[in-house]
Design a protein around this motif. Structure first.
Motif, mmCIF file in Angstrom:
data_model
loop_
_atom_site.group_PDB
_atom_site.id
_atom_site.type_symbol
_atom_site.label_atom_id
_atom_site.label_comp_id
_atom_site.label_asym_id
_atom_site.label_seq_id
_atom_site.Cartn_x
_atom_site.Cartn_y
_atom_site.Cartn_z
ATOM 1 N N ILE A 229 0.855 -1.188 0.000
ATOM 2 C CA ILE A 229 0.000 0.000 0.000
ATOM 3 C C ILE A 229 0.893 1.240 0.000
ATOM 4 O O ILE A 229 1.853 1.312 0.762
ATOM 5 N N SER A 230 0.555 2.187 -0.837
ATOM 6 C CA SER A 230 1.301 3.440 -0.904
ATOM 7 C C SER A 230 0.385 4.580 -0.482
ATOM 8 O O SER A 230 -0.741 4.683 -0.952
ATOM 9 N N LYS A 231 0.871 5.431 0.383
ATOM 10 C CA LYS A 231 0.098 6.599 0.818
ATOM 11 C C LYS A 231 0.405 7.767 -0.109
ATOM 12 O O LYS A 231 1.553 8.034 -0.426
ATOM 13 N N VAL A 232 -0.659 8.442 -0.511
ATOM 14 C CA VAL A 232 -0.533 9.617 -1.360
ATOM 15 C C VAL A 232 -1.324 10.741 -0.706
ATOM 16 O O VAL A 232 -2.467 10.560 -0.308
ATOM 17 N N LYS A 233 -0.679 11.890 -0.584
ATOM 18 C CA LYS A 233 -1.326 13.059 0.013
ATOM 19 C C LYS A 233 -1.491 14.105 -1.068
ATOM 20 O O LYS A 233 -0.519 14.474 -1.742
ATOM 21 N N ILE A 234 -2.725 14.571 -1.240
ATOM 22 C CA ILE A 234 -2.990 15.621 -2.232
ATOM 23 C C ILE A 234 -3.518 16.844 -1.495
ATOM 24 O O ILE A 234 -4.451 16.762 -0.709
ATOM 25 N N THR A 235 -2.856 17.958 -1.724
ATOM 26 C CA THR A 235 -3.228 19.227 -1.100
ATOM 27 C C THR A 235 -3.761 20.146 -2.190
ATOM 28 O O THR A 235 -3.102 20.351 -3.214
ATOM 29 N N THR A 236 -4.948 20.687 -1.957
ATOM 30 C CA THR A 236 -5.580 21.579 -2.927
ATOM 31 C C THR A 236 -6.095 22.828 -2.219
ATOM 32 O O THR A 236 -6.191 22.866 -0.996
ATOM 33 N N ALA A 237 -6.456 23.830 -3.018
ATOM 34 C CA ALA A 237 -6.976 25.080 -2.458
ATOM 35 C C ALA A 237 -8.432 24.937 -2.027
ATOM 36 O O ALA A 237 -8.875 25.617 -1.112
ATOM 37 N N ILE A 238 -9.163 24.069 -2.705
ATOM 38 C CA ILE A 238 -10.572 23.818 -2.374
ATOM 39 C C ILE A 238 -10.783 22.310 -2.286
ATOM 40 O O ILE A 238 -10.006 21.544 -2.854
ATOM 41 N N PRO A 239 -11.833 21.863 -1.586
ATOM 42 C CA PRO A 239 -12.085 20.420 -1.504
ATOM 43 C C PRO A 239 -12.399 19.836 -2.889
ATOM 44 O O PRO A 239 -13.062 20.463 -3.710
ATOM 45 N N ILE B 269 -3.902 28.876 -3.598
ATOM 46 C CA ILE B 269 -4.642 29.688 -4.567
ATOM 47 C C ILE B 269 -5.313 28.803 -5.622
ATOM 48 O O ILE B 269 -6.484 28.933 -5.892
ATOM 49 N N GLY B 270 -4.595 27.898 -6.212
ATOM 50 C CA GLY B 270 -5.135 26.994 -7.217
ATOM 51 C C GLY B 270 -4.143 25.882 -7.479
ATOM 52 O O GLY B 270 -3.026 25.876 -6.967
ATOM 53 N N GLY B 271 -4.541 24.900 -8.272
ATOM 54 C CA GLY B 271 -3.661 23.780 -8.567
ATOM 55 C C GLY B 271 -3.654 22.778 -7.418
ATOM 56 O O GLY B 271 -4.588 22.704 -6.623
ATOM 57 N N PHE B 272 -2.564 22.019 -7.340
ATOM 58 C CA PHE B 272 -2.458 20.992 -6.307
ATOM 59 C C PHE B 272 -1.001 20.676 -6.009
ATOM 60 O O PHE B 272 -0.108 20.993 -6.789
ATOM 61 N N VAL B 273 -0.794 20.011 -4.865
ATOM 62 C CA VAL B 273 0.502 19.457 -4.496
ATOM 63 C C VAL B 273 0.249 17.986 -4.195
ATOM 64 O O VAL B 273 -0.587 17.658 -3.356
ATOM 65 N N LEU B 274 0.949 17.095 -4.890
ATOM 66 C CA LEU B 274 0.784 15.660 -4.729
ATOM 67 C C LEU B 274 2.059 15.087 -4.136
ATOM 68 O O LEU B 274 3.140 15.253 -4.715
ATOM 69 N N GLU B 275 1.931 14.458 -2.970
ATOM 70 C CA GLU B 275 3.091 13.870 -2.302
ATOM 71 C C GLU B 275 2.921 12.369 -2.239
ATOM 72 O O GLU B 275 1.919 11.862 -1.755
ATOM 73 N N THR B 276 3.921 11.643 -2.753
ATOM 74 C CA THR B 276 3.957 10.197 -2.609
ATOM 75 C C THR B 276 5.104 9.873 -1.672
ATOM 76 O O THR B 276 5.711 10.782 -1.097
ATOM 77 N N ASP C 59 8.112 8.930 -2.285
ATOM 78 C CA ASP C 59 9.427 9.402 -2.687
ATOM 79 C C ASP C 59 9.409 10.555 -3.687
ATOM 80 O O ASP C 59 10.449 10.964 -4.182
ATOM 81 N N ARG C 60 8.221 11.085 -3.955
ATOM 82 C CA ARG C 60 8.127 12.162 -4.936
ATOM 83 C C ARG C 60 7.188 13.257 -4.470
ATOM 84 O O ARG C 60 6.259 13.012 -3.708
ATOM 85 N N LEU C 61 7.431 14.462 -4.995
ATOM 86 C CA LEU C 61 6.578 15.611 -4.711
ATOM 87 C C LEU C 61 6.314 16.322 -6.036
ATOM 88 O O LEU C 61 7.247 16.704 -6.739
ATOM 89 N N TYR C 62 5.035 16.452 -6.383
ATOM 90 C CA TYR C 62 4.627 17.176 -7.582
ATOM 91 C C TYR C 62 3.904 18.429 -7.126
ATOM 92 O O TYR C 62 2.834 18.358 -6.559
ATOM 93 N N ASP C 63 4.506 19.583 -7.393
ATOM 94 C CA ASP C 63 3.913 20.847 -6.983
ATOM 95 C C ASP C 63 3.424 21.580 -8.222
ATOM 96 O O ASP C 63 4.207 22.169 -8.958
ATOM 97 N N ALA C 64 2.129 21.520 -8.463
ATOM 98 C CA ALA C 64 1.514 22.199 -9.602
ATOM 99 C C ALA C 64 0.567 23.278 -9.088
ATOM 100 O O ALA C 64 -0.531 23.450 -9.588
ATOM 101 N N SER C 65 1.016 24.002 -8.075
ATOM 102 C CA SER C 65 0.160 25.008 -7.461
ATOM 103 C C SER C 65 0.458 26.397 -8.017
ATOM 104 O O SER C 65 1.564 26.680 -8.480
ATOM 105 N N VAL C 66 -0.529 27.252 -7.943
ATOM 106 C CA VAL C 66 -0.372 28.642 -8.372
ATOM 107 C C VAL C 66 0.606 29.352 -7.434
ATOM 108 O O VAL C 66 1.412 30.184 -7.867
ATOM 109 N N LEU C 67 0.576 29.012 -6.158
ATOM 110 C CA LEU C 67 1.496 29.619 -5.187
ATOM 111 C C LEU C 67 2.947 29.382 -5.590
ATOM 112 O O LEU C 67 3.771 30.303 -5.558
ATOM 113 N N ARG C 68 3.293 28.159 -6.006
ATOM 114 C CA ARG C 68 4.659 27.876 -6.434
ATOM 115 C C ARG C 68 5.009 28.669 -7.679
ATOM 116 O O ARG C 68 6.115 29.219 -7.804
#
Length: 186
Positions: free
Chosen positions: A107-117, A149-156, A158-167
């Motif tokens: 099982i792999s845990k993935v955390k997704i952070t967004t500006a809105i639900p 603000i918008g977009g998302f941050v996806l954390e696995t 061993d990886r981090l994908y930051d596709a947020s407007v803040l970045r």
């Protein structure tokens, strides 16, 4: 005091014993309950770390708190920790148990952070995309962070994908402060 080696050894022992007895899922549920209790109550966390309170008193208090909430195997494990003066590491052990359980069950845990639900359809699509790139089962955790603000941050794991407007805004600000195309005027 953190002791990752101690937590790893106790968690491994508990995973092995629970697997051997066919109670791995029940013990996993117990570890989740323990994590919630320890994180949710400062008094319980302080009780576990207190060198002043005698072990027999700690055992009575923990038994009263956990009565009917955890299995006999988990209760015996907690009694062993208290007897060996290792109860202060219980929070670490529960976290390590969850990590080893996830590794055992692939099982792999993935955390997704967004500006809105996010709605369930979008979460399902994201989960399918992430699962397609791996042979593991994905557990999604969602966090709402309006500062993105918008977009998302996806954390696995061993990886981090930051596709947020803040970045993106931070990158633009950095480009303006370090403009290499204008000479430094003194």
């Amino acid at each position: 005091m953190q002791n990752p080696r101690l937590a790893s050894r106790y968690a491994k022992s508990l995973v092995d014993l629970a697997s051997e007895k066919g109670q791995l899922e029940a013990v996993r549920a117990d570890m989740l309950v323990l994590q919630q209790i320890i994180r949710g109550s400062r008094d319980v966390a302080n009780l576990l770390k207190s060198p002043i309170i005698k072990p027999d008193k700690k055992q009575k208090i923990l038994s009263a708190i956990l009565e009917g909430k955890v299995s006999d195997l988990t209760s015996a494990f907690i009694r062993l920790l208290v007897a060996k003066n290792r109860e202060s590491s219980l929070a670490e052990i529960t976290t390590e148990f969850a990590r080893q359980y996830n590794q055992l069950k692939n099982i792999s845990k993935v955390k997704i952070t967004t500006a809105i639900p996010l709605d369930n359809a979008i979460l399902g699509a994201i989960k399918q995309k992430v699962e397609a790139g791996t042979d593991k089962t994905i557990e999604m955790e969602t966090v709402v962070e309006p500062d993105l603000i918008g977009g998302f941050v996806l954390e696995t794991e061993d990886r981090l994908y930051d596709a947020s407007v803040l970045r993106d805004l931070k990158d633009i600000k950095k480009q303006f402060t370090q403009n290499i195309y204008t000479p430094n005027i003194k």
